[in-house]
Scaffold this motif. Structure first.
Motif, PDB file in Angstrom:
ATOM      1  N   VAL A   5     -25.850 -19.599  -5.013  1.00  0.00           N
ATOM      2  CA  VAL A   5     -26.795 -20.518  -4.388  1.00  0.00           C
ATOM      3  C   VAL A   5     -27.011 -20.061  -2.954  1.00  0.00           C
ATOM      4  O   VAL A   5     -26.052 -19.860  -2.209  1.00  0.00           O
ATOM      5  CB  VAL A   5     -26.265 -21.969  -4.411  1.00  0.00           C
ATOM      6  CG1 VAL A   5     -27.224 -22.893  -3.676  1.00  0.00           C
ATOM      7  CG2 VAL A   5     -26.041 -22.435  -5.842  1.00  0.00           C
ATOM      8  N   PHE A   6     -28.271 -19.863  -2.597  1.00  0.00           N
ATOM      9  CA  PHE A   6     -28.636 -19.509  -1.234  1.00  0.00           C
ATOM     10  C   PHE A   6     -28.999 -20.807  -0.527  1.00  0.00           C
ATOM     11  O   PHE A   6     -29.878 -21.533  -0.983  1.00  0.00           O
ATOM     12  CB  PHE A   6     -29.811 -18.537  -1.255  1.00  0.00           C
ATOM     13  CG  PHE A   6     -30.247 -18.013   0.094  1.00  0.00           C
ATOM     14  CD1 PHE A   6     -29.499 -18.201   1.244  1.00  0.00           C
ATOM     15  CD2 PHE A   6     -31.435 -17.307   0.208  1.00  0.00           C
ATOM     16  CE1 PHE A   6     -29.913 -17.704   2.468  1.00  0.00           C
ATOM     17  CE2 PHE A   6     -31.863 -16.802   1.431  1.00  0.00           C
ATOM     18  CZ  PHE A   6     -31.098 -17.003   2.561  1.00  0.00           C
ATOM     19  N   ALA A   7     -28.336 -21.120   0.553  1.00  0.00           N
ATOM     20  CA  ALA A   7     -28.536 -22.386   1.270  1.00  0.00           C
ATOM     21  C   ALA A   7     -29.860 -22.381   2.028  1.00  0.00           C
ATOM     22  O   ALA A   7     -29.896 -22.384   3.257  1.00  0.00           O
ATOM     23  CB  ALA A   7     -27.372 -22.649   2.223  1.00  0.00           C
ATOM     24  N   SER A  29     -31.961 -21.632  -5.241  1.00  0.00           N
ATOM     25  CA  SER A  29     -32.235 -22.266  -3.956  1.00  0.00           C
ATOM     26  C   SER A  29     -31.567 -23.641  -3.933  1.00  0.00           C
ATOM     27  O   SER A  29     -31.024 -24.100  -4.940  1.00  0.00           O
ATOM     28  CB  SER A  29     -33.739 -22.427  -3.752  1.00  0.00           C
ATOM     29  OG  SER A  29     -34.236 -23.412  -4.653  1.00  0.00           O
ATOM     30  N   LEU A  30     -31.640 -24.311  -2.814  1.00  0.00           N
ATOM     31  CA  LEU A  30     -31.109 -25.669  -2.717  1.00  0.00           C
ATOM     32  C   LEU A  30     -31.808 -26.607  -3.702  1.00  0.00           C
ATOM     33  O   LEU A  30     -31.169 -27.414  -4.370  1.00  0.00           O
ATOM     34  CB  LEU A  30     -31.250 -26.201  -1.284  1.00  0.00           C
ATOM     35  CG  LEU A  30     -30.408 -25.507  -0.226  1.00  0.00           C
ATOM     36  CD1 LEU A  30     -30.753 -26.030   1.170  1.00  0.00           C
ATOM     37  CD2 LEU A  30     -28.923 -25.682  -0.507  1.00  0.00           C
ATOM     38  N   THR A  31     -33.123 -26.484  -3.797  1.00  0.00           N
ATOM     39  CA  THR A  31     -33.887 -27.320  -4.725  1.00  0.00           C
ATOM     40  C   THR A  31     -33.443 -27.099  -6.158  1.00  0.00           C
ATOM     41  O   THR A  31     -33.327 -28.046  -6.934  1.00  0.00           O
ATOM     42  CB  THR A  31     -35.401 -27.033  -4.596  1.00  0.00           C
ATOM     43  OG1 THR A  31     -35.800 -27.304  -3.253  1.00  0.00           O
ATOM     44  CG2 THR A  31     -36.214 -27.876  -5.550  1.00  0.00           C
ATOM     45  N   ASP A  32     -33.151 -25.834  -6.496  1.00  0.00           N
ATOM     46  CA  ASP A  32     -32.719 -25.506  -7.866  1.00  0.00           C
ATOM     47  C   ASP A  32     -31.450 -26.247  -8.280  1.00  0.00           C
ATOM     48  O   ASP A  32     -31.238 -26.509  -9.458  1.00  0.00           O
ATOM     49  CB  ASP A  32     -32.479 -24.000  -8.027  1.00  0.00           C
ATOM     50  CG  ASP A  32     -33.758 -23.183  -7.924  1.00  0.00           C
ATOM     51  OD1 ASP A  32     -34.842 -23.732  -8.205  1.00  0.00           O
ATOM     52  OD2 ASP A  32     -33.673 -21.997  -7.560  1.00  0.00           O
ATOM     53  N   ILE A  33     -30.589 -26.574  -7.298  1.00  0.00           N
ATOM     54  CA  ILE A  33     -29.350 -27.283  -7.645  1.00  0.00           C
ATOM     55  C   ILE A  33     -29.436 -28.776  -7.315  1.00  0.00           C
ATOM     56  O   ILE A  33     -28.445 -29.502  -7.388  1.00  0.00           O
ATOM     57  CB  ILE A  33     -28.101 -26.663  -6.952  1.00  0.00           C
ATOM     58  CG1 ILE A  33     -28.194 -26.757  -5.432  1.00  0.00           C
ATOM     59  CG2 ILE A  33     -27.899 -25.223  -7.416  1.00  0.00           C
ATOM     60  CD1 ILE A  33     -26.870 -26.519  -4.711  1.00  0.00           C
ATOM     61  N   GLY A  34     -30.628 -29.228  -6.937  1.00  0.00           N
ATOM     62  CA  GLY A  34     -30.829 -30.648  -6.657  1.00  0.00           C
ATOM     63  C   GLY A  34     -30.360 -31.077  -5.280  1.00  0.00           C
ATOM     64  O   GLY A  34     -30.124 -32.262  -5.048  1.00  0.00           O
ATOM     65  N   GLU A  59     -18.322 -28.312  -0.528  1.00  0.00           N
ATOM     66  CA  GLU A  59     -17.792 -29.675  -0.555  1.00  0.00           C
ATOM     67  C   GLU A  59     -18.561 -30.583  -1.504  1.00  0.00           C
ATOM     68  O   GLU A  59     -17.976 -31.405  -2.198  1.00  0.00           O
ATOM     69  CB  GLU A  59     -17.819 -30.287   0.853  1.00  0.00           C
ATOM     70  CG  GLU A  59     -16.799 -29.708   1.794  1.00  0.00           C
ATOM     71  CD  GLU A  59     -17.012 -30.165   3.240  1.00  0.00           C
ATOM     72  OE1 GLU A  59     -17.750 -31.155   3.476  1.00  0.00           O
ATOM     73  OE2 GLU A  59     -16.442 -29.515   4.141  1.00  0.00           O
ATOM     74  N   ARG A  60     -19.877 -30.440  -1.557  1.00  0.00           N
ATOM     75  CA  ARG A  60     -20.700 -31.375  -2.334  1.00  0.00           C
ATOM     76  C   ARG A  60     -21.072 -30.881  -3.742  1.00  0.00           C
ATOM     77  O   ARG A  60     -21.310 -31.687  -4.622  1.00  0.00           O
ATOM     78  CB  ARG A  60     -21.967 -31.720  -1.553  1.00  0.00           C
ATOM     79  CG  ARG A  60     -21.652 -32.650  -0.396  1.00  0.00           C
ATOM     80  CD  ARG A  60     -22.758 -32.676   0.634  1.00  0.00           C
ATOM     81  NE  ARG A  60     -22.427 -33.529   1.762  1.00  0.00           N
ATOM     82  CZ  ARG A  60     -21.620 -33.197   2.757  1.00  0.00           C
ATOM     83  NH1 ARG A  60     -21.048 -32.027   2.779  1.00  0.00           N
ATOM     84  NH2 ARG A  60     -21.383 -34.036   3.753  1.00  0.00           N
ATOM     85  N   PHE A  61     -21.143 -29.553  -3.916  1.00  0.00           N
ATOM     86  CA  PHE A  61     -21.616 -29.025  -5.201  1.00  0.00           C
ATOM     87  C   PHE A  61     -20.627 -28.078  -5.878  1.00  0.00           C
ATOM     88  O   PHE A  61     -20.843 -27.696  -7.029  1.00  0.00           O
ATOM     89  CB  PHE A  61     -22.964 -28.313  -5.015  1.00  0.00           C
ATOM     90  CG  PHE A  61     -24.073 -29.235  -4.591  1.00  0.00           C
ATOM     91  CD1 PHE A  61     -24.863 -29.889  -5.529  1.00  0.00           C
ATOM     92  CD2 PHE A  61     -24.329 -29.465  -3.242  1.00  0.00           C
ATOM     93  CE1 PHE A  61     -25.882 -30.748  -5.137  1.00  0.00           C
ATOM     94  CE2 PHE A  61     -25.345 -30.324  -2.844  1.00  0.00           C
ATOM     95  CZ  PHE A  61     -26.126 -30.967  -3.791  1.00  0.00           C
TER      96      PHE A  61
END
Length: 191
Positions: A5-7, A29-34, A59-61
């Motif tokens: 995942v690229f932040a 992307s961030l959108t791809d992981i919600g 921490e969150r994902f």
């Protein structure tokens, strides 16, 4: 295939990085992981800001991820805009940021500048850092329609065109981000 995942949700950055790392990695992307959060960038260095992004995602994902922070450092401005490059004028409007840089450099003999990127990679429970930099100079007026950010006013050393006048492929061969991403890709290929 390793998923990373690229932040970012910056389509330009995502395309640039995907072109460099190729298809060996499943880049999200961030959108791809919600993730629709505005990840804080409160560090005073590029490394601190990059690490904040990966720490936030881990921490969150709980994902393998990387984040970067980039900026333009101008000698005559004491290293400004630096970590504040994206919001130098007080807003995220790059036209205003460019105008402020040009205004503050007006009459300056030295226009020496350096684009820098630091990447923080979190992979399999460990943190790694990769850096890239390219020296150049700031010109007096915008040139070119490509790229993004300060690209229309930055000419890398050894070239006569701005980043914005180069094709994406040409810029990707020499940019600060491509140097850092290439270092990370080399590391990932050996992981």
């Amino acid at each position: 295939m390793l998923q990373l995942v690229f932040a970012t949700n910056n389509a330009h950055k995502l395309e640039e990085v995907q072109a460099i790392i190729g298809n060996k990695f499943n880049l999200k992307s961030l959108t791809d992981i919600g993730c629709h959060d505005d990840i804080p960038e409160t560090g005073v260095t590029f490394q601190e800001n990059a690490q904040q992004k990966t720490d936030y995602l881990v921490e969150r994902f709980d994902v393998n991820c990387f984040g970067d922070d980039s900026g333009l450092e101008i000698d005559a401005l004491g290293g400004e805009p630096g970590v504040y490059s994206a919001r130098y004028s007080g807003s995220r409007d790059m036209e205003q940021n460019i105008e402020l840089v040009l205004e503050r450099l007006n009459g300056q003999a030295s226009r020496k500048a350096c684009f820098k990127t630091v990447i923080s990679l979190f992979l399999a429970g460990r943190q790694y850092f990769f850096e890239g930099a390219i020296e150049g100079r700031i010109i007096e007026e915008r040139r070119g329609d490509g790229g993004f950010g300060y690209d229309p006013i930055f000419i890398p050393n050894g070239y006569s065109r701005t980043f914005a006048e180069m094709s994406a492929a040409e810029k990707n061969l020499i940019s600060h981000r491509s140097i850092a991403v290439s270092k990370m890709a080399d590391f990932l290929n050996q992981f």
